[in-house]
Design an enzyme around this catalytic site. Structure first.
Site, PDB file in Angstrom:
ATOM      1  N   SER A   1     -32.883  -2.609 -18.197  1.00 18.16           N
ATOM      2  CA  SER A   1     -31.657  -1.866 -17.928  1.00 18.16           C
ATOM      3  C   SER A   1     -30.496  -2.563 -18.628  1.00 18.16           C
ATOM      4  CB  SER A   1     -31.396  -1.788 -16.424  1.00 18.16           C
ATOM      5  OG  SER A   1     -31.030  -3.063 -15.947  1.00 18.16           O
ATOM      6  N   LYS A   2     -29.361  -1.910 -18.544  1.00 19.19           N
ATOM      7  CA  LYS A   2     -28.154  -2.361 -19.232  1.00 19.19           C
ATOM      8  C   LYS A   2     -27.855  -3.837 -18.935  1.00 19.19           C
ATOM      9  CE  LYS A   2     -24.652  -0.786 -21.684  1.00 19.19           C
ATOM     10  NZ  LYS A   2     -25.126  -1.372 -22.894  1.00 19.19           N
ATOM     11  N   ARG A   3     -28.142  -4.263 -17.704  1.00 17.58           N
ATOM     12  CA  ARG A   3     -27.745  -5.636 -17.374  1.00 17.58           C
ATOM     13  C   ARG A   3     -28.588  -6.669 -18.133  1.00 17.58           C
ATOM     14  NH1 ARG A   3     -31.362  -7.740 -13.521  1.00 17.58           N
ATOM     15  NH2 ARG A   3     -32.609  -5.952 -12.897  1.00 17.58           N
TER      16      ARG A   3
END
Ligand code: GLU
Length: 469
Positions: free
Chosen positions: A243-245
């Site tokens: 994911s983006k993180r």
């Protein structure tokens, strides 16, 4: 190969505004599988969601694939343009008795859901219209549902996951056409894959359950089912779904971080697939080696350090002129002014040394600061330490020796500097380090004498003079 029919694979992204790194890997696997078998690799844009499927979002997919060096055969197919064909296929299935029109109301479906919840069982809606006489139908819009088998089981022989089974009692009569006449995703995919002659569906394992339902549609239509291969999704270094993180998700961000497309292809091919212990390979090798039997069942973890290492190796093997062009392109995208022809020529001359010292184009550009910078240089912290009073004193004393070099070439500059160091009882490093700091503004660079040759006599002496004057 035992398959008689030529292999046809496809990548079928929904345009979300960028090419996801996981999508890029799916596309790559499909391309490798088809091309390694003399087959075709097709592209279909699943653009039926009108709100999200803007021309820009579709263009972003094309751009991402092109940058990645993934090239599909023929024209990309737009799923939205095929709605009439999807309807026609639904009519065909109705005529064959494999589907039926359903006028069940929202209230009826809600009531069935509430009852299932009360009985603590999964909701599998059984439409009263499955066996009803259509003559009793109300004058109202209806959906078209698949007449799915209620007994027995549905099996998918997945080339990665093995045999996967579903009890048919758990699979409802899925909707093929909505009441407004538009096809559902599940139906459009099957009709399109069939019409495009797709023999192998290689995609993320989030679509595994869809494969069971799609198998039922193939069977009802009387069409051969393609081979399914559901590949585990990419996870982050911590094991959670990427994911983006964890970092960038779109391939455009990797381009901007200075990765080469061939390194991305190499890295993504290895992400979830292996061929013995091979880590570093060419496209030709990947195409020859790729097989679904080498795809791992466990999710692959994205390893940024490994990507950077592979990128460094691909940079070393890349053509210098191409690296120059890629760096200039990246610098333009970073908003930097275009370097003049003389500077570009110096950059090209220095490239063999520069590319050995960087893992990404961004790092390479940073290392090449001395080529693009104009006087007075910005001296970074580490270089400033080398230019302490003692370092500057050495440079001041060295200046006449340097100025005496007539043939301004690396070997001659080095010989003169060595002679100076010996005459003053200094180690070469004690002279070369402040010299590098003055010439480049950095503590790390390609060989300092090569740097001075690249810069030329006047510029080199002027940079040294900026520190001693
Ligand atoms: N459009 C689907 C997606 O982007 C893929 C459908 C498929 O590969 O069958 O997830």
């Amino acid at each position: 190969m035992t398959d008689a029919a030529p292999v046809v694979t496809r990548f079928a992204p929904s345009p979300t505004g960028f090419l996801h790194i996981g999508g890029a890997r799916t596309a790559l696997f499909n391309q490798l599988y088809a091309r390694g078998r003399g087959g075709r690799f097709l592209l279909r844009i699943e653009d039926t969601d009108q709100a999200r499927s803007t021309p820009e979002a579709t263009q972003a997919i094309f751009d991402g694939l092109r940058w990645m060096g993934l090239d599909w055969d023929g024209e990309a197919v737009s799923q939205a343009s095929r709605v009439a064909r999807h309807r026609e296929a639904a009519e065909e299935l109705l005529a064959r008795g494999g589907a039926y029109r359903c006028w069940a109301t929202r209230e009826e479906i809600d009531a069935a859901r509430a009852q299932a919840a009360a009985e603590k069982r999964p909701m599998v809606f059984q439409s009263p219209w499955r066996d009803a006489d259509p003559a009793t139908a109300p004058d109202a819009p209806c959906v078209v549902r698949l007449k799915a088998p209620r007994e027995g089981e549905t099996t998918v022989e997945d080339a990665v996951q093995g045999t996967v089974r579903w009890a048919n009692a758990q699979l409802d009569d899925l909707i093929l056409l909505r009441s407004d006449g538009t096809p559902t995703y599940m139906f459009a995919v099957v009709v399109d894959d069939h019409d495009m002659g797709v023999t192998h569906v290689i995609r993320g394992d989030d679509h595994l359950t869809n494969a069971a339902r799609q198998s039922l549609i193939y069977a009802a239509m009387g069409w051969p089912t393609p081979t399914f291969a559901h590949i585990p999704l990419i996870h982050g270094p911590d094991g959670a779904k990427l994911s983006k993180r964890h970092g960038a998700l779109g391939v455009d961000a990797y381009r901007d971080m200075g990765y080469l497309p061939e390194a991305m292809r190499n890295y993504l091919a290895r992400l979830g697939w292996s061929h013995g212990d091979d880590e570093y390979f060419t496209d030709a090798e990947a195409t020859a080696w790729f097989d679904l039997s080498g795809v791992n069942k466990a999710p692959a973890r994205f390893d940024f350090a490994k990507l950077a290492d592979l990128n460094g190796r691909h940079m070393r093997d890349a053509d210098d002129a191409r690296l120059v062009a890629a760096c200039l392109d990246l610098m333009a995208r970073q908003g930097r002014p275009m370097a003049d022809a003389a500077t570009q020529a110096r950059f090209a001359q220095a490239m063999p040394g520069l590319k050995l010292r960087a893992k990404t184009l961004v790092e390479l550009i940073e290392t090449a600061y001395y080529i693009f910078a104009t006087r007075p240089l910005e001296i970074d912290e580490k270089a400033a330490k080398l230019l302490d009073p003692a370092g500057r004193d050495i440079l001041a004393k060295l200046t006449p020796s340097l100025a005496a070099v007539t043939d301004w070439r690396s070997a001659a500059i080095e010989a003169q500097t060595r002679a100076f160091a010996e005459a003053h009882g200094l180690k070469l490093g004690a002279v070369a380090q402040p010299l590098r700091a003055a010439a480049t503004g950095r503590a790390v660079s390609p060989g300092v004498f090569d740097v001075l040759e690249t810069l030329g006599r006047d510029e080199s002496l002027a940079r040294v003079g900026d520190q001693t004057g």
